[in-house]
Design a protein around this motif. Sequence first.
Motif, PDB file in Angstrom:
ATOM      1  N   SER A 241       0.816  -1.212   0.000  1.00 41.44           N
ATOM      2  CA  SER A 241       0.000   0.000   0.000  1.00 41.44           C
ATOM      3  C   SER A 241       0.852   1.265   0.000  1.00 41.44           C
ATOM      4  O   SER A 241       0.469   2.280  -0.590  1.00 41.44           O
ATOM      5  CB  SER A 241      -0.943  -0.002   1.203  1.00 41.44           C
ATOM      6  OG  SER A 241      -0.221  -0.075   2.424  1.00 41.44           O
ATOM      7  N   ALA A 242       2.026   1.214   0.658  1.00 46.75           N
ATOM      8  CA  ALA A 242       2.912   2.381   0.654  1.00 46.75           C
ATOM      9  C   ALA A 242       3.397   2.679  -0.765  1.00 46.75           C
ATOM     10  O   ALA A 242       3.463   3.841  -1.186  1.00 46.75           O
ATOM     11  CB  ALA A 242       4.101   2.140   1.589  1.00 46.75           C
ATOM     12  N   ILE A 243       3.733   1.631  -1.505  1.00 42.68           N
ATOM     13  CA  ILE A 243       4.186   1.820  -2.895  1.00 42.68           C
ATOM     14  C   ILE A 243       3.031   2.285  -3.767  1.00 42.68           C
ATOM     15  O   ILE A 243       3.204   3.136  -4.660  1.00 42.68           O
ATOM     16  CB  ILE A 243       4.809   0.518  -3.436  1.00 42.68           C
ATOM     17  CG1 ILE A 243       6.011   0.113  -2.582  1.00 42.68           C
ATOM     18  CG2 ILE A 243       5.253   0.693  -4.888  1.00 42.68           C
ATOM     19  CD1 ILE A 243       6.600  -1.231  -2.946  1.00 42.68           C
ATOM     20  N   ALA A 244       1.834   1.750  -3.530  1.00 40.34           N
ATOM     21  CA  ALA A 244       0.657   2.202  -4.284  1.00 40.34           C
ATOM     22  C   ALA A 244       0.427   3.696  -4.055  1.00 40.34           C
ATOM     23  O   ALA A 244       0.122   4.444  -4.994  1.00 40.34           O
ATOM     24  CB  ALA A 244      -0.570   1.397  -3.853  1.00 40.34           C
ATOM     25  N   ARG A 245       0.599   4.128  -2.830  1.00 38.27           N
ATOM     26  CA  ARG A 245       0.424   5.548  -2.524  1.00 38.27           C
ATOM     27  C   ARG A 245       1.489   6.394  -3.218  1.00 38.27           C
ATOM     28  O   ARG A 245       1.204   7.513  -3.673  1.00 38.27           O
ATOM     29  CB  ARG A 245       0.475   5.757  -1.007  1.00 38.27           C
ATOM     30  CG  ARG A 245      -0.819   5.372  -0.309  1.00 38.27           C
ATOM     31  CD  ARG A 245      -0.729   5.366   1.197  1.00 38.27           C
ATOM     32  NE  ARG A 245      -2.057   5.478   1.797  1.00 38.27           N
ATOM     33  CZ  ARG A 245      -2.420   4.925   2.951  1.00 38.27           C
ATOM     34  NH1 ARG A 245      -1.530   4.214   3.655  1.00 38.27           N
ATOM     35  NH2 ARG A 245      -3.642   5.083   3.423  1.00 38.27           N
ATOM     36  N   PHE A 246       2.706   5.875  -3.325  1.00 38.27           N
ATOM     37  CA  PHE A 246       3.767   6.604  -4.026  1.00 38.27           C
ATOM     38  C   PHE A 246       3.385   6.829  -5.488  1.00 38.27           C
ATOM     39  O   PHE A 246       3.458   7.955  -5.995  1.00 38.27           O
ATOM     40  CB  PHE A 246       5.084   5.830  -3.953  1.00 38.27           C
ATOM     41  CG  PHE A 246       6.119   6.276  -4.945  1.00 38.27           C
ATOM     42  CD1 PHE A 246       6.848   7.434  -4.753  1.00 38.27           C
ATOM     43  CD2 PHE A 246       6.348   5.543  -6.109  1.00 38.27           C
ATOM     44  CE1 PHE A 246       7.790   7.858  -5.680  1.00 38.27           C
ATOM     45  CE2 PHE A 246       7.291   5.955  -7.039  1.00 38.27           C
ATOM     46  CZ  PHE A 246       8.008   7.125  -6.827  1.00 38.27           C
ATOM     47  N   PHE A 247       2.973   5.762  -6.179  1.00 40.95           N
ATOM     48  CA  PHE A 247       2.649   5.894  -7.602  1.00 40.95           C
ATOM     49  C   PHE A 247       1.407   6.772  -7.803  1.00 40.95           C
ATOM     50  O   PHE A 247       1.319   7.511  -8.792  1.00 40.95           O
ATOM     51  CB  PHE A 247       2.457   4.510  -8.232  1.00 40.95           C
ATOM     52  CG  PHE A 247       3.743   3.800  -8.524  1.00 40.95           C
ATOM     53  CD1 PHE A 247       4.663   4.330  -9.412  1.00 40.95           C
ATOM     54  CD2 PHE A 247       4.046   2.598  -7.906  1.00 40.95           C
ATOM     55  CE1 PHE A 247       5.868   3.679  -9.694  1.00 40.95           C
ATOM     56  CE2 PHE A 247       5.242   1.933  -8.173  1.00 40.95           C
ATOM     57  CZ  PHE A 247       6.157   2.480  -9.068  1.00 40.95           C
ATOM     58  N   LYS A 248       0.469   6.704  -6.870  1.00 39.70           N
ATOM     59  CA  LYS A 248      -0.706   7.581  -6.963  1.00 39.70           C
ATOM     60  C   LYS A 248      -0.277   9.032  -6.795  1.00 39.70           C
ATOM     61  O   LYS A 248      -0.752   9.923  -7.513  1.00 39.70           O
ATOM     62  CB  LYS A 248      -1.717   7.186  -5.881  1.00 39.70           C
ATOM     63  CG  LYS A 248      -3.077   7.863  -6.037  1.00 39.70           C
ATOM     64  CD  LYS A 248      -3.774   7.375  -7.298  1.00 39.70           C
ATOM     65  CE  LYS A 248      -5.093   8.108  -7.525  1.00 39.70           C
ATOM     66  NZ  LYS A 248      -5.710   7.732  -8.818  1.00 39.70           N
ATOM     67  N   TYR A 249       0.636   9.266  -5.859  1.00 40.47           N
ATOM     68  CA  TYR A 249       1.166  10.611  -5.647  1.00 40.47           C
ATOM     69  C   TYR A 249       1.859  11.124  -6.909  1.00 40.47           C
ATOM     70  O   TYR A 249       1.799  12.321  -7.222  1.00 40.47           O
ATOM     71  CB  TYR A 249       2.136  10.607  -4.468  1.00 40.47           C
ATOM     72  CG  TYR A 249       2.683  11.968  -4.105  1.00 40.47           C
ATOM     73  CD1 TYR A 249       2.033  12.767  -3.163  1.00 40.47           C
ATOM     74  CD2 TYR A 249       3.847  12.471  -4.700  1.00 40.47           C
ATOM     75  CE1 TYR A 249       2.528  14.023  -2.827  1.00 40.47           C
ATOM     76  CE2 TYR A 249       4.341  13.720  -4.369  1.00 40.47           C
ATOM     77  CZ  TYR A 249       3.681  14.492  -3.434  1.00 40.47           C
ATOM     78  OH  TYR A 249       4.175  15.734  -3.116  1.00 40.47           O
ATOM     79  N   GLU A 250       2.509  10.223  -7.635  1.00 37.07           N
ATOM     80  CA  GLU A 250       3.221  10.603  -8.858  1.00 37.07           C
ATOM     81  C   GLU A 250       2.283  10.841 -10.039  1.00 37.07           C
ATOM     82  O   GLU A 250       2.727  11.184 -11.133  1.00 37.07           O
ATOM     83  CB  GLU A 250       4.228   9.505  -9.222  1.00 37.07           C
ATOM     84  CG  GLU A 250       5.392   9.389  -8.235  1.00 37.07           C
ATOM     85  CD  GLU A 250       6.303  10.597  -8.263  1.00 37.07           C
ATOM     86  OE1 GLU A 250       6.708  11.014  -9.356  1.00 37.07           O
ATOM     87  OE2 GLU A 250       6.600  11.140  -7.169  1.00 37.07           O
ATOM     88  N   GLY A 251       0.978  10.619  -9.824  1.00 36.93           N
ATOM     89  CA  GLY A 251      -0.003  10.915 -10.861  1.00 36.93           C
ATOM     90  C   GLY A 251      -0.302   9.765 -11.812  1.00 36.93           C
ATOM     91  O   GLY A 251      -0.927   9.974 -12.859  1.00 36.93           O
ATOM     92  N   LEU A 252       0.125   8.555 -11.468  1.00 35.65           N
ATOM     93  CA  LEU A 252      -0.114   7.393 -12.326  1.00 35.65           C
ATOM     94  C   LEU A 252      -1.472   6.764 -12.021  1.00 35.65           C
ATOM     95  O   LEU A 252      -2.076   7.008 -10.971  1.00 35.65           O
ATOM     96  CB  LEU A 252       0.995   6.357 -12.149  1.00 35.65           C
ATOM     97  CG  LEU A 252       2.302   6.605 -12.921  1.00 35.65           C
ATOM     98  CD1 LEU A 252       2.987   7.882 -12.496  1.00 35.65           C
ATOM     99  CD2 LEU A 252       3.243   5.417 -12.740  1.00 35.65           C
ATOM    100  N   HIS A 253      -1.952   5.939 -12.954  1.00 39.73           N
ATOM    101  CA  HIS A 253      -3.153   5.139 -12.717  1.00 39.73           C
ATOM    102  C   HIS A 253      -2.764   3.968 -11.809  1.00 39.73           C
ATOM    103  O   HIS A 253      -1.794   3.255 -12.086  1.00 39.73           O
ATOM    104  CB  HIS A 253      -3.723   4.601 -14.027  1.00 39.73           C
ATOM    105  CG  HIS A 253      -4.159   5.662 -14.990  1.00 39.73           C
ATOM    106  ND1 HIS A 253      -5.277   6.449 -14.779  1.00 39.73           N
ATOM    107  CD2 HIS A 253      -3.626   6.086 -16.165  1.00 39.73           C
ATOM    108  CE1 HIS A 253      -5.413   7.301 -15.767  1.00 39.73           C
ATOM    109  NE2 HIS A 253      -4.420   7.110 -16.628  1.00 39.73           N
ATOM    110  N   VAL A 254      -3.518   3.773 -10.718  1.00 41.03           N
ATOM    111  CA  VAL A 254      -3.182   2.727  -9.756  1.00 41.03           C
ATOM    112  C   VAL A 254      -4.437   1.920  -9.427  1.00 41.03           C
ATOM    113  O   VAL A 254      -5.491   2.492  -9.115  1.00 41.03           O
ATOM    114  CB  VAL A 254      -2.593   3.314  -8.458  1.00 41.03           C
ATOM    115  CG1 VAL A 254      -2.251   2.193  -7.473  1.00 41.03           C
ATOM    116  CG2 VAL A 254      -1.359   4.154  -8.757  1.00 41.03           C
ATOM    117  N   ALA A 255      -4.312   0.605  -9.527  1.00 44.90           N
ATOM    118  CA  ALA A 255      -5.422  -0.292  -9.201  1.00 44.90           C
ATOM    119  C   ALA A 255      -4.852  -1.601  -8.672  1.00 44.90           C
ATOM    120  O   ALA A 255      -3.630  -1.808  -8.675  1.00 44.90           O
ATOM    121  CB  ALA A 255      -6.297  -0.538 -10.433  1.00 44.90           C
ATOM    122  N   GLY A 256      -5.752  -2.475  -8.228  1.00 41.86           N
ATOM    123  CA  GLY A 256      -5.243  -3.746  -7.748  1.00 41.86           C
ATOM    124  C   GLY A 256      -6.296  -4.679  -7.220  1.00 41.86           C
ATOM    125  O   GLY A 256      -7.492  -4.358  -7.157  1.00 41.86           O
TER     126      GLY A 256
END
Length: 461
Positions: A21-36
Amino acid sequence: MLQLKDIRSVYFVGVGGIGMSAIARFFKYEGLHVAGYDRVSTVLTKELESEGVSIHYEDDVEQIALNYRDKASTLVVYTPAIPDDHTELSYFRNKGFDVRKRAAVLGLISSGMNSVCVAGTHGKTTISSMTAHLYKQSEVGCNAFLGGIVNNYKTNFLHNANSSYVILEADEFDRSFLHLSPHFALLSAMDADHLDIYGNKESINEAFLEFVDRIEPGGVLLHKAGLDVEDVSDEIEVFTYSIEEKADFSAINIKLIDGLYQFDLKSPFGTIKGLKMGVPALVNVENAVGAIGLALLGGVEADEIKTALPAFEGIRRRFQYRIKSEELVLIDDYAHHPEEINATLKSVKAIYPESNITVVFQPHLYTRTRDFAEGFARSLDVCDRVLLLDIYPARELPIEGVNSAMIAGLMTNKAVKVVSKDGLFEELCREKMEVVLTLGAGDIDKEVPILEEKLKVFISN
């Protein structure tokens, strides 16, 4: 292999894990599409969904959105807790996607930064979170990927584009920490654990020493005094920390005042007097000594540390008070190894020396219960009463003859009983309650809020 600049979408198989979840939050912060995908909905997955991460809870390829099916721009991240025959994971592998373990992605993200890596069979979540807090509350600043939700920030991910430091919890499970390249590394403990992965204590020691070998030239190793760490490279500095032995970083003049500890810190940088803890437990004084050592090494000033330390509010499910009243105290903790339980109970007894102590413990994993049943029994024997829930299996299938009654049968204290979750509250109320501890790393966290509300009603009546 995709480069970070080429990634547009990131799909997580097991997104609800604390490290994932920490990595998911990083990529979301970077503006990427995130799902799982994740197996069950939890407090953490609901938080991720509220932050814009799309999650489903069935292993079903048809539920993977179209923009995550472009292998030229989609990175797939998975946790080793996911079985190899998982349908979605198999789909991505068979289609030729860039599929990487969580630890490898963490190594990729932290590459080129000053990594402050905290490793050890226990203590690493608290130490890394304390370290991140001390850095964040200073001019140095930091980024952080943590194994717990820090109460101050309500997250396990911190970001600071102006800081070159990244605080990482270095997980030994599945040898994940061997993907990291520490600038500073802390080693808190090397006890036997994860024997389903390592097989024996010697293999665990070898893995930790291999982790130490990954410290960059010019870097630093800070380890708890007494650990068997030898043959370290001449290209790194080595320091020790402790509250019980002579060490480079040590707590002196320790005092317990109103349930919280105060102490002075002696270090190669001089002595910091009058440090105050914001969280209880003697074990957290030792954790703080390690965290302060890493902070001083990174350039955090003594005055910044004195201000930040008492403001640290702890981590979700790490010696967390749920009820603190004259009638009853309820403390929730993640402890799931005999040594962790020993440390937690020692701290509780120091704060409440005259109180009746009841422990509710949910063993985690069949293999860990099998390997450490005697250790669990010895740890729990010091309590006045013990209620054991059934084993939380996580990724494992049952092992014949391994159950919670196995622990009960090894205890000399006979005030022990195996109970169901449904019958837990009623069983608790049968006898005297003063201090109640809920311990374990499984799904006991779902029961704690329910238990808390029932106990509040109980004591109000």
